[in-house]
Design a protein around this motif. Sequence first.
Motif, PDB file in Angstrom:
ATOM      1  N   SER A 130     127.404  30.133 -43.148  1.00 57.24           N
ATOM      2  CA  SER A 130     127.735  29.880 -41.762  1.00 57.24           C
ATOM      3  C   SER A 130     128.363  31.114 -41.147  1.00 57.24           C
ATOM      4  CB  SER A 130     128.694  28.680 -41.703  1.00 57.24           C
ATOM      5  OG  SER A 130     129.443  28.720 -40.537  1.00 57.24           O
ATOM      6  N   ARG A 162     129.386  32.777 -37.205  1.00 58.74           N
ATOM      7  CA  ARG A 162     129.466  32.670 -35.756  1.00 58.74           C
ATOM      8  C   ARG A 162     128.911  31.341 -35.261  1.00 58.74           C
ATOM      9  NH1 ARG A 162     127.938  36.546 -32.142  1.00 58.74           N
ATOM     10  NH2 ARG A 162     129.965  36.063 -31.278  1.00 58.74           N
ATOM     11  N   GLY A 163     129.331  30.292 -35.948  1.00 56.80           N
ATOM     12  CA  GLY A 163     128.965  28.957 -35.496  1.00 56.80           C
ATOM     13  C   GLY A 163     127.563  28.533 -35.882  1.00 56.80           C
ATOM     14  N   LYS A 164     126.758  29.428 -36.418  1.00 55.93           N
ATOM     15  CA  LYS A 164     125.389  29.042 -36.798  1.00 55.93           C
ATOM     16  C   LYS A 164     125.272  29.020 -38.326  1.00 55.93           C
ATOM     17  CE  LYS A 164     122.093  31.432 -34.517  1.00 55.93           C
ATOM     18  NZ  LYS A 164     121.873  32.288 -33.364  1.00 55.93           N
ATOM     19  N   THR A 165     124.388  28.158 -38.781  1.00 53.23           N
ATOM     20  CA  THR A 165     124.143  28.111 -40.232  1.00 53.23           C
ATOM     21  C   THR A 165     122.820  28.781 -40.532  1.00 53.23           C
ATOM     22  OG1 THR A 165     125.261  25.980 -40.243  1.00 53.23           O
ATOM     23  CG2 THR A 165     124.045  26.581 -42.223  1.00 53.23           C
ATOM     24  N   LYS A 219     133.142  35.591 -41.202  1.00 52.35           N
ATOM     25  CA  LYS A 219     133.608  36.025 -39.869  1.00 52.35           C
ATOM     26  C   LYS A 219     133.628  37.539 -39.822  1.00 52.35           C
ATOM     27  CE  LYS A 219     137.670  33.958 -39.172  1.00 52.35           C
ATOM     28  NZ  LYS A 219     138.306  32.679 -39.481  1.00 52.35           N
ATOM     29  N   VAL A 231     131.733  30.463 -45.309  1.00 55.85           N
ATOM     30  CA  VAL A 231     131.931  30.690 -43.878  1.00 55.85           C
ATOM     31  C   VAL A 231     132.336  32.143 -43.687  1.00 55.85           C
ATOM     32  CG1 VAL A 231     133.288  30.052 -41.862  1.00 55.85           C
ATOM     33  CG2 VAL A 231     132.635  28.301 -43.527  1.00 55.85           C
ATOM     34  N   SER A 247     132.595  40.339 -30.496  1.00 55.41           N
ATOM     35  CA  SER A 247     131.778  40.107 -31.678  1.00 55.41           C
ATOM     36  C   SER A 247     131.381  41.451 -32.249  1.00 55.41           C
ATOM     37  CB  SER A 247     130.517  39.312 -31.315  1.00 55.41           C
ATOM     38  OG  SER A 247     129.649  40.143 -30.557  1.00 55.41           O
TER      39      SER A 247
END
Lengths: 86, 970, 439
Positions: free
Chosen positions: B21, B23-26, B93, B91, B100
């Motif tokens: 995962s 930036r909010g996307k998988t 980041k 996850v 970003s």
Amino acid sequence: MALTLTCPICGKRNGYEFRYGGEDKGPRPAEEGLTPRDWCDYAHMNKCVAGVQKEWWFHRDGCGSWFTTYRDTVRNLEVDAPEANK
Amino acid sequence: MTRLNQLPTLRVNPSEKVSVSYRGKTYQGVAGDTVATALFANGVRIFGRSLKYHRPRGLYSLDGECSNTFMDVDGVPNVRTENTPLKDGMVVKEQNVKGSAEFDWMGFIDKLDFMMPAGFYYKTMHKPAAIWPHAIKQIRKAAGLGVISPDYKMKGEYDEMFLTADVTVIGGGAAGMTAALAAAESGLRVVLLEARPHLGGCFDYRASKYTDDTPLYARARDLAEQVEATENIRVFKHTPMVGAYNNNLITGFQVGGKNDVFTERYIEIRSTSVVVATGCIERPLLFDNNERPGVMQVGCAHRLARTYGILPGREAVFSVGHDLGLEAAIDLFDLGLKIACVADCREDGHDPELMLALAERQIPLLKGWVAAKAHGKTVNKVTLTTVNGMVKRVFSCDVLVASAGLSPVTGPLVLAQGKMSYDSHTGYFLPSTLPERMFPAGRMTGVNNPLSIEASGRLAGLKAAAGCGKDLETAIADAQKAATALPGPELGSKLVTAPVKGRKSFICFDEDATVKSVKQAIDKGFDVPELIKRFAAVGLGPGQSGIPGHNLPLFVAKYTAAIGTPKSTTVRPPLVPTFIATYAGAHHHMFKRTPLHVSQKAAGGVFRNIGVWQRARYFSKDFDCREEILNVRNNVGLLDGSTLGKFRIHGPDALKALQRVYVSDMSKVKEGRVKYSAMCNDDGCVIDDGVVVKQGENDYYFTTSTARAGATVEWLRYHTRYDGWSFHLVNLTDALGVINLSGPNARKVLEKVTDADVSNEAFPFSGCREFTVGGGIPVRAMRLGFVGELSYELHVASSYMQAVWDMLWEAGKEFNIAHFGVEAQNVLRMEKCHIILGAESEQRTNLLDVGLGFLWDRKKTDAKTVGAVALRQAEGDSGRLTLVGFKMENSERAPRDGAIIVDTRVRGYVCTARKSFSTNEAVGMALVESQLSDIGTRLEIFEDECNGERLYAKVVPMPFYDPDGKRMKM
Amino acid sequence: MYLREKKTDGSSLPIENHLISTDLFFRRKGERMFLKSKPLWGKRPRLKSSYDAVIIGGGLHGLATAYYLAKEHGITDVAIIEKRYIGFGGAGRNTAIVRANQRTQYNVPLYKEALDLWPVLTKELNFNLMFNNCGNLNLMHSEAAMKAARMTIATAQFHGVESHLIDAKEAKELVPALNISEDITFPIHGAMFHPPGGIVRHDAVVWGLAKGAARLGVHIHQQTEATAIHTEGGKITGVTTSRGRIHTPRVLVAAGGYSAGIINQMLGIKLPISVLTIQAMVTQPLKPILNHVVSSGAYHCYANQTLKGEIATGAHMDPWPNYTTQNTAHYIKHQAEALSDWLPCLRGVKFMRIWGGLADMTPDMAPIMDGNDPIEGFYMDCGWGYFGFKSCSATGKYMAQFMASGNCPDMLKPFNLRRYENHQLMGETAALVNYTPDN
């Protein structure tokens, strides 16, 4: 490992089993006529040799004997006793 | 993106999906992917922003040589995503960005690079002085890469393993594997460490020939099978080596796999011989924007395709300096990568077969050309130029595969004190002196031919085995002959930089140090690579020397036209950044407990760590210990004194040994009586005190303080080491426990548990008696006066301690027996002015200063007692710190321990002071300069936080309580 | 915007009426900030045959002494003889912690003066020494330690140095990452908090002092080894180096860990010193997490966050003489175990670089600064263990005064070599000597 020392009874062991006891300065001087300078020389003063020196070590995590050995302080490695004529 | 799922070189399993995962996307990856390859396969090109200029960064080496792909994974900062295996559900980041990684608001800083030349911070932000504190805040916020929370709890299990091996082989490529097999032939114990999750090294992903019918990757797998089938080779995969020390001590850490119980495991190997077969990394090519996302090294591009099944882009330009670059271009072309052109900085010396293969595929080859500049936020164009900079051409591409040549991974040799020197043929820094019984092998020695690599591995393995004492003279001679017959070290490319000014040519990615900043440092007088490293911050980042290590000395030599050859820079451990949790391993807290620990705890004891022991300090919530203290004074108390050092010394010269270390004349010790004495060091400072009891001729039992118990044997033997005396020391500290039974009712309690005559006549103060309690338990009892009441110190075998304790407790109930702890004991003895070493004594105070001069027998000079000379010489010196007792003018207010005694300057300090419940006065002991030690002198006490308000006291005679000592002699 | 171009005679001309981009304007200004071709401490000087003073050792103490000799006493004819490059030794290896909360009244004023000099030197040298007075916490792990801290704190307060005893909760407020639970090897009882202390960029001090000294005329000779010190009739006459012989009436040996060996080898004078290797390390850089310097005696460990974000940590010394400056696996593991206990969040952080240096330890953990005894014109400044950096500016000032006047300043008198034979250990540590210093 890193440093290893050879205990006369137990053989070559990990240096961290031992306690360092200082440069070899010979037997305790007699008290008669000992000046403060002489005393300080024996009790505190060191040559701080950057090279091979004779030292006392205690095998704390082993047989508990004190012994002397030669170590090169520039390489932190135990060495054989230097030749008598050096 | 479609991946290449059918390659025989794949180390991923395309049918097993793993998700990540970001930036909010998988995103979907496959088993065997690293975090970065999974993201790359899903189109991620910018992984983070650089430290100083916030330049976009992407995949470069695939081996974690720099911080380009550092990301926060599951809350852990600075994870090298390019070689961290992807676990399902991770996850991820970005770090160090505002916005970003794609659109970082801080990216504008890149345009201000001219304001930040090398060492600019030494010249700015300190004028005017007021701006500096604000600048500090901003610098700290801008610096650093990852974030860690102060409450962060590291997940996972960390373990440690300590091995002994005959031969340790570092590197599981072809050279390492053949070395391991060669060493194992002699039956030696061989350990093989490989940093990647699989063996195979530089053969693993290449389809070129090993022999006519065997490609390199097949050979790699074949060798691996042999190695893993050999019983006396222990293989550790996914185990980077991080340190090498004297006597071939090797350290590394193993990353746990799916079926391992540990997350990471610290490994320490004591090895007789070591083979270093760590291969080569690539020497980065220096040109403008050489670190853009889309610029990657040859191995990275090649392995993305061959190991992970991911093409590095659609259309590539190559700028290389080594045949491996040409080989990669050909192979990638065959796998579907369009190639606009291949630039090779070498004019000649290319492998003719590779040239032919390029021509067959109509891939343009520009000899003597090099990349000058990469364009685009992620690469979209490349300007190539001739090496002399005269002619330029521009090509469109979305990936630029760039490399100047190879760099041997000599880190392990340097850590082990090997010396490197520059070899002009290969262009490498090669070992000029090797550490003892450490042998390099494989590509790192300069060879590139697969057979040469294996031959050098075999030779090194045999030499390593010989280093363990195996007689292999013939085998080694044969292996040497075989190796010499094969192609030797190859001529390396000497190109240092492309012909550009270098303002945007990055020599160190982690620190954003450019060629230009290195020039600036040199101009300022920092003309040695080590100084440049510090001034221009080259190679001081997480990648350490990975990226700039080879280029920096080459560049410095070129720019300074230095006489002599380039000098390599130092390398320090760890060679691979290692978690603190991993180094800590399976750390346990260990303490010694007395035989009474459990019952003391059950009785409400509050324990503290005192030295290596756990001891009960209090038995109530009242830290003033009022109840405990008064109970000892009025009734009877029980204290566990088991931690005391206890020793037996016996033998023909036992008395001589005691005379050497104790200041008293030990020949005066009589059987049946206890002698209190002290040992001094050569400065005459009291290093220990205790009691001595005579058991027979040349047979004594003595006690020491808890802290010195471990050093007593060492001390006695040290000070008698030249004398050749015969005596034995038996350490009974753990064999016996000690119970202190103290208080006016102590005898009444003791009488109930023993039949022996313990009347004052039969067993007076300072006596020592042996009898039994409870109908058969032997006890050695001493009457001592430490707390100033009738006291029995009972020495009992440890296994009987609980029984004796329980029977005394029962017997004492009618006399209000209660526990007392170390703190209560502290106050009780203070009221009697008995010193505790370290509280009422220190480095500046000798035996006389602390009032124990009465113990010293001056006449026994033949004994050469330790400390006697210093005591004699210092006697009569004025100004020495002297122990005094004092009483506060305000009887309610005792100063805190440690308050200092002053007038115009510091004259001493309070050692222990309390409001005494026994005398209703505020009293204490202090060390003051001798001029203030007369009875009646007024002392001015300065406490911390007193805001100038002093406290006052008067020097009074010691002790404060029961000055005639009647109570302890009753 | 319009730019005016300055001519060498000071007059100016507008540049062609073009609109100059902001980019170019700042670029010109930026480049002028750095005189591109001028080395920081001048070109390599030639070795003269005589100097008024020779300083053996191009570290912080040697450079500071030379600077103050030139600045305050007009003695500019000074040579610094440095075997490798300046800052090679402890000066470049320390973790740059500064404080003025020592144990005894002899040490506090010296360190206090040094602490106060950082902003002053920054201005004088016009070089950002990057002094960050973030404050120091010295953790206490037992009642006895809290009491010992009290004594040190009272001494500090008495001398006007800010220092406070705080409890575990207050310590945690200052350092949120601290583990104040009971289930670690040495639970935290409290700390000695010293707000004026902090960290300085050690390399900057070396380069700044070199720049300052060189500007005043001092000759800094790098890659030059002193091989002999000459005396005649109990007086210094000169020094022989690898580049030639120098006549001089004054020699100072301020060579850090190498001093004791040099002094014995060249002059036959033994010192109560043991030279140990001390190790230190940094982690990978992090965003701000540690806002103070934190140290622990019980764990033999300290930690502070540099301006670059790395956590600098260290303190361990193998207790035997060792000139290698090598690291040991034993130390790294020990450090990781200690940090895992009292700063457990760092378990998720990686060690990046580990190095070592020399610590010349004395029995009383206080330095030896002496001169003219037993040889006139011979000065020594050594025995600084692992705390030489903290005092370098003040020490340089007073040693310069000593060398210039020949008389020992009051500030330095307690640090003489004779104190050992006079049984006057300074007591900067309470610990007793067993066999050798730090053992």
